[in-house]
Write a protein that holds these residues in place. Structure first.
Motif, short mmCIF file in Angstrom:
data_model
loop_
_atom_site.label_atom_id
_atom_site.label_comp_id
_atom_site.label_asym_id
_atom_site.label_seq_id
_atom_site.Cartn_x
_atom_site.Cartn_y
_atom_site.Cartn_z
N THR A 169 59.58 49.22 -9.84
CA THR A 169 59.26 49.75 -11.17
C THR A 169 59.42 51.26 -11.26
N LEU A 170 59.09 51.98 -10.18
CA LEU A 170 59.28 53.43 -10.22
C LEU A 170 60.76 53.79 -10.20
N THR A 171 61.55 53.05 -9.44
CA THR A 171 63.00 53.28 -9.44
C THR A 171 63.59 53.00 -10.81
N SER A 172 63.18 51.89 -11.39
CA SER A 172 63.68 51.57 -12.74
C SER A 172 63.20 52.60 -13.75
N GLY A 173 62.00 53.13 -13.54
CA GLY A 173 61.50 54.18 -14.43
C GLY A 173 62.34 55.43 -14.35
N LEU A 174 62.81 55.76 -13.15
CA LEU A 174 63.69 56.92 -12.98
C LEU A 174 65.02 56.70 -13.70
N VAL A 175 65.56 55.50 -13.58
CA VAL A 175 66.80 55.16 -14.29
C VAL A 175 66.58 55.26 -15.79
N LEU A 176 65.46 54.73 -16.25
CA LEU A 176 65.16 54.75 -17.67
C LEU A 176 64.97 56.19 -18.17
N PHE A 177 64.28 56.98 -17.39
CA PHE A 177 64.08 58.40 -17.74
C PHE A 177 65.43 59.11 -17.89
N THR A 178 66.32 58.89 -16.93
CA THR A 178 67.64 59.51 -16.98
C THR A 178 68.39 59.11 -18.24
N ALA A 179 68.36 57.82 -18.55
CA ALA A 179 69.08 57.32 -19.72
C ALA A 179 68.50 57.88 -21.02
#
Length: 507
Positions: A169-179
């Motif tokens: 979830t934290l990795t996906s959150g980083l991806v989401l933040f970038t996007a």
């Protein structure tokens, strides 16, 4: 901030403030902790009801708080956000009652219910988010608030599940933040808009929009448990049954699916998504997830694991409907937000009742349990048949509209996916039903495993049984009364007709 915006903020605080207070309670302050839990849950439900009536009257609700130049935290209420907020408020009240009974003699209850309340605050914040920035903030708060619930028991298996959950979830959150940052720099911090707000960028930034869409789908797809981003979910089933119900029916996976709905319909818009060729890939991923989750559920012998893989499959129906990008398909996907929530919480409550009362964890251990716990087994049966899609239950309503939606956009291969998934649903849900009602128990049932379940007039503690029967009844009624205007199906039809710009809507 006006009075209308104040109502949105008050809805958030109705669970946040009791949750903060619960953190500071000593373990022996049982009555006060229960009072704070129930007061917060009931207050939130009442306030969401007030908000719903206001929106039906045509009132507008918006709260805005500047975060930095050009970027605001925005809460807003539209018909889609209220669908998710109402579902969350109803199921959180029921789950609170269940969790109180389930954890009656467990340690660390104040910590559990404190984070439990933070979870509902984050989930309702997601529902009421007016733009992607606000959505991201509450989305990440939800990640941090659910991790302590996953690891609540403190066992090695629970700690391992928690590490995996945070890793995903934290990795996906980083991806989401970038996007989201990238998209904000490109288009500004726009609010969610029916039909999207990126059409003007299609000619000059088509490739960038395609890349951003993929990043957003990865970011939301982890919590939505889309294949191959799903592995954390079955492992997280070591958590207590109320947490499992929380993850699957109300909060985490539903937040991911809701994020996908918002991006497709309110950021890109269905027309632009079709124009850029984005929906085809999403449709394929949803179809693969539906079939893969069902196959894995068929292989799983642990009851909660089977239900977890079923969630992987069932939540993908929401994504499938949105990716079909036609009116009937979108209706089928959105209404499954409600149908899956009610049905899956029923099944997890039943699994919790079996485990906590009789120590049943495996499908093979269910022989004859229907004669020992008939009401719980009846609820499980109705929930399972609903997931299979037996008419006139809620799952049938979903699959019927998804099938019509596939025909409407000439995606005939999707019909075969629905048929095959229905057969797989039957293959993994019918065995526990048959064992429960027709199987023969070869040895006496043990005494109830937990002290608070001890002497009782019922098959298990009433705080476990009553919520289970209530959500089972709701899951049945949503199917039986689907033609009524105030049903979830009627509500979703109004949402699509009034608020969404979808190709072919007039047909």
């Amino acid at each position: 901030m006006n009075d209308a915006g104040g109502l949105l903020l008050t809805i958030l605080l109705s669970s946040l403030l009791p949750g903060i207070a619960i953190f500071f309670l000593a373990e022996h302050r049982r009555r006060l902790r229960i009072g704070l839990n129930l007061t917060g849950a009931v207050t939130k439900l009442v306030l969401v009801g007030v908000l719903l009536l206001g929106v039906l009257r045509g009132d507008e609700y918006r709260f805005s708080l500047p975060l930095m130049p050009g970027i605001d935290l925005v809460l807003a209420a539209d018909s889609l956000s209220l669908l998710f907020a109402t579902l969350s408020a109803v199921l959180w009240l029921v789950t609170t009652v269940y969790a109180i009974g389930y954890l009656e003699h467990s340690p660390r209850r104040s910590r559990f219910f404190g984070f439990f309340s933070l979870c509902v605050s984050a989930t309702v914040g997601i529902a009421l988010s007016g733009n992607l920035i606000t959505f991201l903030i509450f989305y990440e708060i939800l990640t941090l608030a659910t991790w302590p619930l996953v690891v609540h028991r403190g066992t090695p298996a629970a700690l391992r599940a928690g590490r995996l959950y945070l890793g995903y979830t934290l990795t996906s959150g980083l991806v989401l933040f970038t996007a989201i940052v990238w998209l904000t720099l490109l288009a500004g911090a726009e609010g969610f808009t029916p039909g999207g707000y990126l059409e003007s960028l299609a000619e000059t930034h088509a490739v960038t929009l395609q890349v951003l869409f993929v990043l957003l789908m990865v970011g939301f797809g982890v919590k939505a448990a889309l294949v191959p981003l799903h592995s954390w979910l079955p492992i997280a089933m070591v958590a207590p049954a109320p947490v499992s119900a929380l993850l699957h029916a109300v909060a985490v996976v539903k937040a991911g699916a809701f994020g996908i709905v918002r991006v497709v319909n309110d950021v890109y818009g269905a027309e632009l998504a079709l124009e850029l060729g984005l929906t085809t890939g999403l449709l394929v991923v949803a179809a693969i997830t539906i079939l893969y989750g069902s196959i894995q559920a068929l292989r799983a012998q642990d009851l909660k694991q089977r239900l977890a893989f079923s969630t992987v499959s069932q939540v993908a129906y929401i994504v499938l409907g949105v990716a079909l990008a036609g009116p009937l398909g979108v209706i089928g996907g959105l209404v499954h937000l409600v149908h899956q929530g009610l049905t899956k919480i029923t099944l997890f409550f039943c699994a919790g009742n079996f485990a906590e009362t009789l120590g049943i964890h495996k499908v093979r251990e269910m022989d004859g349990v229907g004669r020992r716990m008939p009401w719980t087994m009846l609820a499980f049966t109705m929930g399972a048949l609903g997931m299979i899609g037996l008419p006139p239950l809620a799952g049938f309503v979903t699959k019927w509209h998804l099938g019509l939606g596939a025909l409407q956009v000439d995606a005939l291969w999707v019909l075969w996916v629905l048929v095959l998934s229905g057969l797989l649903n039957a293959a993994y849900f019918l065995p526990p039903i048959i064992r429960g009602w027709l199987g023969e128990r070869r040895e006496p049932w043990p005494e109830p495993m937990r002290e608070q379940i001890g002497p009782t007039r019922f098959e298990t503690h009433w705080m476990l049984l009553v919520p289970t029967l209530l959500v089972a009844a709701l899951s049945i009624l949503t199917g039986l009364l689907a033609a009524v205007g105030l049903s979830p199906l009627g509500w979703v039809a109004v949402i699509v007709q009034r608020d969404y710009i979808i190709p072919g809507l007039d047909t």
